[in-house]
Motif scaffolding. Structure first.
Motif, short mmCIF file in Angstrom:
data_model
loop_
_atom_site.label_atom_id
_atom_site.label_comp_id
_atom_site.label_asym_id
_atom_site.label_seq_id
_atom_site.Cartn_x
_atom_site.Cartn_y
_atom_site.Cartn_z
N GLU A 280 31.43 34.34 40.91
CA GLU A 280 30.70 35.55 40.53
C GLU A 280 30.24 35.50 39.09
O GLU A 280 29.29 36.18 38.71
N LEU A 281 30.92 34.70 38.29
CA LEU A 281 30.52 34.58 36.88
C LEU A 281 29.68 33.34 36.67
O LEU A 281 29.45 32.92 35.54
N GLY A 282 29.24 32.70 37.73
CA GLY A 282 28.29 31.61 37.61
C GLY A 282 28.88 30.22 37.66
O GLY A 282 28.17 29.25 37.43
N GLU B 288 34.18 28.50 27.84
CA GLU B 288 33.79 29.54 26.88
C GLU B 288 33.02 30.67 27.54
O GLU B 288 33.18 31.84 27.19
N ILE B 289 32.15 30.30 28.47
CA ILE B 289 31.35 31.35 29.13
C ILE B 289 32.27 32.26 29.92
O ILE B 289 32.16 33.48 29.88
N PHE B 290 33.23 31.64 30.63
CA PHE B 290 34.17 32.43 31.42
C PHE B 290 34.94 33.39 30.52
O PHE B 290 35.08 34.57 30.81
N LEU C 250 40.27 39.09 31.96
CA LEU C 250 40.90 37.80 31.70
C LEU C 250 42.40 37.86 31.99
O LEU C 250 42.96 36.95 32.61
N SER C 251 43.06 38.96 31.56
CA SER C 251 44.50 39.09 31.81
C SER C 251 44.79 39.09 33.29
O SER C 251 45.78 38.51 33.74
N ARG C 252 43.93 39.77 34.05
CA ARG C 252 44.17 39.83 35.50
C ARG C 252 44.07 38.44 36.11
O ARG C 252 44.87 38.06 36.96
N PHE C 253 43.08 37.68 35.65
CA PHE C 253 42.91 36.32 36.16
C PHE C 253 44.10 35.45 35.76
O PHE C 253 44.61 34.66 36.55
N VAL D 273 29.89 43.24 37.52
CA VAL D 273 30.20 42.12 38.42
C VAL D 273 31.54 41.49 38.03
O VAL D 273 32.39 41.21 38.89
N ALA D 274 31.75 41.32 36.72
CA ALA D 274 33.01 40.73 36.25
C ALA D 274 34.19 41.64 36.58
O ALA D 274 35.26 41.16 36.99
N ILE D 275 34.00 42.95 36.43
CA ILE D 275 35.10 43.89 36.68
C ILE D 275 35.42 43.95 38.17
O ILE D 275 36.57 43.85 38.58
N LEU D 276 34.37 44.06 38.96
CA LEU D 276 34.55 44.17 40.41
C LEU D 276 35.33 42.96 40.94
O LEU D 276 36.29 43.11 41.70
N GLY D 277 34.93 41.77 40.51
CA GLY D 277 35.60 40.56 40.99
C GLY D 277 37.04 40.50 40.55
O GLY D 277 37.89 39.97 41.26
#
Lengths: 207, 388
Positions: free
Chosen positions: B140-142, B213-215, B274-277, B373-377
């Motif tokens: 989702e983040l590319g 870095e992008i992530f 990021l913490s969730r991931f 999109v980042a939050i939803l995922g």
């Protein structure tokens, strides 16, 4: 099994009673004390984690609204219950105490028809637009279970018995009332058939 | 009230308010139910001021199939097959709550080998679930590559799960009183090899994503959930622990064999995507360790039964109980009310994603549309788990 609520019960509400079963205690409060009890549970007793809210239909005896809270520090449960009479299925909303109660109350509203007064947005949540009825009420019968027969044997030995075996009492799927008291009748029969008592002693379901 | 609006460069520039600034108008945008950035059929109705979200309402129910009503017309054997479906990535864990509730009310003792095998399978199921999200979130983040790594590991574990149960998603391996059947000969060794293989290749996935870095730029400081929001909405699982809420039923109210296992509870304090991931990733390693501990114990247990003989008609005594388990995505619980029949009077399903997704209404306002999109995922949900 119902007894005065003990120390925790007394701190929740002066009129509460408690019922212990299977290692868990359920506290009963009056509907009028509902929001005050939840507020006290959250603020004074540390039950800050909102788990869920739902209802249980007891037919003529009314409906229970049940909520489960958890205390993160002491790792304690709180199962809180209130009984609403069939004539007045209405309860003050808990959304002011726990924001997360909103969806749970909307779900309970559509599934049981309980009105949560003061809820900011009490509209159906999961059911499609225009759906009629309250599916989790006991008088809502799953008609598909009757309309479409189960394709296969329901009881062990039924399939190899063939057509010569003596006819068993037709077994209805669980949850489907006796055809004598529920469902369409040929118009020629005239008067309504007398409601037959259920063989397994379960209360009858009105048409 | 529907008004057509031109969106794009310079649109609305002719509308100038009294102060000389360009007047803006809020725009209502529907994300889903069919949209590439949604999972399944979750729909969000978002009100936008420019690119900033001012209001968000998740609209759910497109996959509602009345699971709770169906439970009431099925006996306890049949319920298991219905109950493992709402969260199709955690089928084994979903089955557990039903059988635990029924066993508690029946006062049934489950054979020790079944308890340890259930614990093992629950942890393998957790690994499978987490691998899916560890692979799909970067997409989702590319970043498309991580999912191939995640699926290679998933296939390794699917093979052992499939060998034991015959299923790849809906294992249907739990029974009231134990498991369907005993473990195949030599399966423990193959399961151990699978766990070892997965663990040895995890650093690939780690290096691929965590150093990107992008992530990091897309996820750090984005979509922060406070501990107060966690408690008020009943958010649970890795999402709650990423916000510093140190709550894991495997440790706090041990069921199965977790009381005898050293369960490490992974937490973070930032509460952002990021913490969730990171929580998810570290939990994966903890689960692999727990699976190894279960394999050790299973190997040393003497032979014995793995299930209990049940009567033809299984009737649960009258009363009510609530059994909850720490599912991969959060708390999954069943409130079972029985009137002594062979079907439950009421079986309430408390699913993890239902509570976790409700928080979006409070989390999204203030965020940018690209961050949505980042939050939803990062909310790691399954739509069936919301809609039931």
């Amino acid at each position: 099994m119902t007894e005065p609520g003990g120390e925790l019960g007394a701190r929740l509400s002066a009129t509460s009673t408690a019922e212990a079963a299977y290692g868990q205690v359920t506290y009963d409060v009056a509907p009028a004390d509902w929001v005050a009890t939840l507020t006290r549970a959250r603020d004074d007793l540390g039950f800050t984690f909102f788990d869920w809210l739902t209802a249980v239909d007891h037919e003529a005896d009314g409906m229970d609204v049940v909520v489960h809270l958890w205390c993160l520090d002491r790792r304690e449960h709180l199962l809180l219950r209130t009984r609403l009479p069939t004539a007045g299925l209405s309860l003050a909303t808990a959304t002011g105490v726990f924001a997360g109660a909103s969806w749970h109350e909307r779900e309970t509203f559509e599934m049981f028809g309980i009105d949560f007064t003061g809820h900011p947005h009490l509209v159906p949540l999961l059911l499609p637009d225009g759906f009629e009825g309250h599916p989790l009420r006991k008088d809502f019968v799953l008609a598909a279970r009757v309309a479409k027969a189960w394709p296969g044997a329901k009881e062990p030995g039924e399939s190899d018995a063939g057509h010569t075996a003596p006819a068993r009492r037709a077994s209805r799927p669980p949850g489907v009332p006796d055809p004598a008291v529920w469902g369409p009748h040929p118009p020629a029969t005239g008067a309504e058939p007398a409601p037959a008592p259920e063989p397994d002693g379960r209360p009858e379901v009105e048409p | 009230m529907v008004t057509e609006r031109i969106v794009g460069m310079g649109a609305g520039a002719d509308l100038v308010d009294d102060g000389g600034r360009i007047a803006t108008q809020d725009m209502v945008l529907n994300i889903g139910p069919q949209h590439p950035s949604t999972h399944g059929v979750l729909r969000l109705r978002i009100t936008l001021d420019g690119e900033r979200i001012v209001d968000a309402e998740p609209i759910v129910g497109y996959m509602h199939r009345g699971a709770e009503k169906l439970f009431e017309v099925r006996d306890y054997r049949q319920i298991i097959v219905l109950a493992n479906r709402h969260d199709w990535l955690s089928a084994f864990a979903n089955e557990l709550g039903v059988v635990l509730a029924a066993e508690r009310m029946l006062g049934m003792d489950v054979p020790v080998r079944a308890v340890w095998a259930r614990t093992l399978l629950a942890e393998l199921n957790r690994v499978l679930n987490h691998l899916m999200f560890l692979g799909s979130y970067p997409i989702e983040l590319g970043a498309i590559t991580p999912i191939f790594y995640a699926f290679r590991e998933r296939e390794t574990l699917q093979a052992v799960m499939e060998e034991i149960s015959g299923g790849r998603m809906h294992y249907m391996f739990n029974r009231v009183g134990g498991l369907k059947e005993d473990l195949p000969a030599g399966w423990l060794g193959r399961a151990r090899r699978a766990v070892t293989d997965v663990r040895s290749r995890l650093p690939d996935l780690d290096r691929l994503v965590m150093g990107n870095e992008i992530f990091l730029a897309r996820t750090k400081g984005v979509g922060i959930i406070s501990p107060e929001m966690v408690a008020a909405y009943g958010v649970s699982g890795p999402i709650a622990r990423a916000s510093g809420v140190d709550f894991d039923l495997r440790r706090d109210e041990p069921y199965l064999a977790y009381g005898e296992l050293p369960v490490t509870v992974v937490t973070r304090t930032d509460g952002d995507c990021l913490s969730r991931f990171q929580c998810l990733f570290e939990q994966l390693q903890v689960s692999l360790d727990l699976a190894d501990a279960c394999l050790d114990r299973l190997g040393s247990l003497p032979p014995g039964p793995i299930n209990t003989r049940l009567p033809k008609v299984l009737k649960v005594p009258e009363g009510a109980t609530y059994a909850w388990t720490e599912n991969p995505l959060g708390i999954n619980g069943y409130y079972l009310v029985s009137k002594g029949d062979k079907t439950p009077w009421r079986l309430k399903l408390r699913s993890a994603s239902f509570n976790n997704i409700q928080v979006l209404g409070e989390l999204l306002p203030g965020a940018l549309i690209a961050d949505m999109v980042a939050i939803l995922g990062s909310m790691f949900f399954v739509v069936g788990d919301i809609d039931k």
